[in-house]
Design an enzyme around this catalytic site. Structure first.
Site, PDB file in Angstrom:
ATOM      1  N   TYR A  19       0.803  -1.237   0.000  1.00 26.37           N
ATOM      2  CA  TYR A  19       0.000   0.000   0.000  1.00 26.37           C
ATOM      3  C   TYR A  19       0.828   1.276   0.000  1.00 26.37           C
ATOM      4  CZ  TYR A  19      -2.973  -3.697   1.721  1.00 26.37           C
ATOM      5  OH  TYR A  19      -3.622  -4.885   1.850  1.00 26.37           O
ATOM      6  N   ASP A  21       3.066   2.711  -2.167  1.00 26.91           N
ATOM      7  CA  ASP A  21       3.177   3.578  -3.347  1.00 26.91           C
ATOM      8  C   ASP A  21       1.939   4.480  -3.442  1.00 26.91           C
ATOM      9  OD1 ASP A  21       5.605   2.177  -4.534  1.00 26.91           O
ATOM     10  OD2 ASP A  21       4.185   0.519  -4.346  1.00 26.91           O
ATOM     11  N   TYR A 198       5.390  -6.855   8.004  1.00 25.65           N
ATOM     12  CA  TYR A 198       5.445  -7.935   7.017  1.00 25.65           C
ATOM     13  C   TYR A 198       5.481  -9.263   7.777  1.00 25.65           C
ATOM     14  CZ  TYR A 198       6.948  -3.928   4.224  1.00 25.65           C
ATOM     15  OH  TYR A 198       7.017  -2.698   3.624  1.00 25.65           O
ATOM     16  N   GLN A 259      -6.795   5.831   5.872  1.00 31.15           N
ATOM     17  CA  GLN A 259      -5.544   6.503   6.245  1.00 31.15           C
ATOM     18  C   GLN A 259      -5.763   7.450   7.431  1.00 31.15           C
ATOM     19  OE1 GLN A 259      -3.768   8.494   2.841  1.00 31.15           O
ATOM     20  NE2 GLN A 259      -2.141   6.988   2.759  1.00 31.15           N
ATOM     21  N   ARG A 275       5.830  -0.137   9.125  1.00 29.53           N
ATOM     22  CA  ARG A 275       6.647  -0.775   8.095  1.00 29.53           C
ATOM     23  C   ARG A 275       6.777   0.150   6.872  1.00 29.53           C
ATOM     24  NH1 ARG A 275       2.262  -5.171   5.598  1.00 29.53           N
ATOM     25  NH2 ARG A 275       1.743  -3.892   3.789  1.00 29.53           N
ATOM     26  N   GLY A 276       7.473  -0.307   5.834  1.00 26.73           N
ATOM     27  CA  GLY A 276       7.489   0.382   4.540  1.00 26.73           C
ATOM     28  C   GLY A 276       7.941   1.824   4.614  1.00 26.73           C
ATOM     29  N   GLU A 277       7.088   2.722   4.126  1.00 26.11           N
ATOM     30  CA  GLU A 277       7.466   4.141   4.109  1.00 26.11           C
ATOM     31  C   GLU A 277       6.414   5.035   4.779  1.00 26.11           C
ATOM     32  OE1 GLU A 277       9.435   5.698   0.689  1.00 26.11           O
ATOM     33  OE2 GLU A 277       8.496   7.671   0.877  1.00 26.11           O
ATOM     34  N   ASP A 278       5.172   4.932   4.314  1.00 30.20           N
ATOM     35  CA  ASP A 278       4.204   5.916   4.780  1.00 30.20           C
ATOM     36  C   ASP A 278       3.812   5.712   6.254  1.00 30.20           C
ATOM     37  OD1 ASP A 278       2.537   8.209   4.100  1.00 30.20           O
ATOM     38  OD2 ASP A 278       0.862   6.862   4.470  1.00 30.20           O
TER      39      ASP A 278
END
Ligand code: TRH
Length: 378
Positions: A19, A21, A198, A259, A275-278
């Site tokens: 999710y 990107d 993850y 969100q 996790r990830g970026e956002d």
């Protein structure tokens, strides 16, 4: 032309996986459309993933959502007559040829940004703002790097975000109502943890530590990739809405939130796994203790990125806590037993909480990504 004359913005987003990107692009689009007098169009190749984080998004070719013109980006892209004044190519997603030609046709060439992934590595400062020339069209593209230092593009942060967070936290009833809507009723002394990550074998050691914990733990898990790892260790098949209790631990599987509500979840908890970026960025604005499950890359490149962030994040913290956090973050990211390092971090939770607030304030003093991007168009 100054930034205020640049009325139209096009953002292009390809969903590679998960999710993040679309999470980043949707947040960027909403902020540009809601805080500036811009007409913003978002081209996304996978509307269903947008609908996961923003359920009012319909499975249709074009829709106006939160003042953003959301359009499906199909392979046979040929719908655009005029290119926008500003074009954001997210994460090197490669603009369609016909759109590049439309950019070339404009009397004043558009401002063209490639929005890069977030990294706290040192080289980012040297590359932020660099230009590259398109070999066929001669159009110039600016590499825009998010980051956590003043020499980078900063992080996405809506103008009202920290104020909204403070109002939410100043009103304990609002926090309890929010949790109640998720069917969560925390006991007074429970440590509330949100868990987004993850697949991770390290969860087994944490579950065991939480069962034995002197402080009761309420773990809220938005239905996501880590759930099978949890189920495997518990020997359960927990689904959305299910609760499981053993020893000092209560698990509750909650639905995947919008969100906006996900921010509230981060604010409402005492400790956040992201996790990830956002979600990683949102945890920093939540100003609560957190741990980052970084997106795994080949040859352990992600561990270098993890350490680059820790280098900035841990500055000013007492050495014992620095070492506990470093160990905890490494073990979590390598799927190792992290029961001891979790307990070590928790032993100094008060300091860690204060540090999270200090970090958030220092980041906030750097401005935000959208303001920096708009200003760079002047
Ligand atoms: O989902 P992610 O792992 O996303 C990505 C992608 O894998 C991408 O390819 C990769 O390049 C990037 O990470 C680094 O994690 P991220 O970035 O945190 O995105 C999750 C989004 O989902 C974020 O916008 C927050 C949102 N979210 C909700 O809206 N509701 C929820 O309940 C949860 C748990 C998350």
């Amino acid at each position: 032309m100054t930034a205020k004359d640049l009325k139209t913005w096009d953002i292009f987003c390809r969903v590679i996986d998960n999710y993040g990107d679309i999470g980043v692009c949707w947040r960027l689009a909403r902020q540009l459309a809601n805080e500036y007098p811009f007409e913003v169009r978002l081209w996304v190749d996978d509307i269903r993933t947008l609908a996961k984080i923003w359920p009012s998004a319909k499975n249709t070719d074009q829709q106006l959502l939160e003042k953003v013109d959301v359009c499906v980006w199909r392979e046979d892209f040929n719908t655009v007559i005029a290119a926008a004044d500003v074009v954001i190519e997210a994460f090197a997603c490669n603009l369609p040829d016909s759109y590049l030609a439309a950019m070339k046709r404009k009397t004043t060439p558009p401002h063209w940004f490639n929005l890069e992934y977030l990294s706290a590595e040192e080289w980012v400062e040297g590359c932020h703002g660099l230009l590259s020339m398109h070999p066929q069209h001669g159009l110039k593209k600016v590499f825009f790097f998010p980051g956590v230092t003043a020499k980078t593009g900063g992080l996405l942060k809506e103008a009202s975000l920290l104020n909204e967070r403070d109002l939410f936290l100043a009103n304990p009833a609002q926090r309890l109502d929010f949790l109640k809507n998720l069917d969560v009723e925390p006991a007074e002394n429970e440590l509330i943890v949100s868990l987004f990550g993850y697949e991770n074998t390290a969860i087994a050691s944490l579950i065991d530590a939480w069962i034995e914990s002197p402080t009761p733990v309420l773990c809220l898990v938005p239905a996501s990739k880590i759930l099978p790892s949890i189920n495997r260790h518990l020997g359960q098949t927990l689904n959305v809405g299910d609760e499981f209790a053993r020893g000092a631990l209560r698990f509750k599987v909650i639905p995947f939130l919008t969100q906006t509500d996900y921010d509230r979840l981060l604010w409402a908890c005492n400790f956040n796994f992201v996790r990830g970026e956002d979600s990683f960025v949102r945890a920093q604005w939540a100003a609560k203790p957190f741990i980052w499950h970084i997106y795994p890359q080949d040859e352990d490149i992600h561990i270098t990125k993890l350490d680059a962030f820790l280098h900035h994040y841990l500055e000013g913290l007492n050495p014992t806590l620095q070492s506990s956090i470093t160990t905890f973050w490494h073990e979590w990211n390598q799927g190792l037993d992290c029961s001891k390092s979790w307990n070590n971090c928790l032993a100094d939770l008060k300091n860690l909480q204060q540090h999270s607030q200090n970090w958030c304030e220092s980041l906030s003093s750097l401005g935000d990504l959208v303001s920096n991007m708009v200003r760079s168009c002047d």
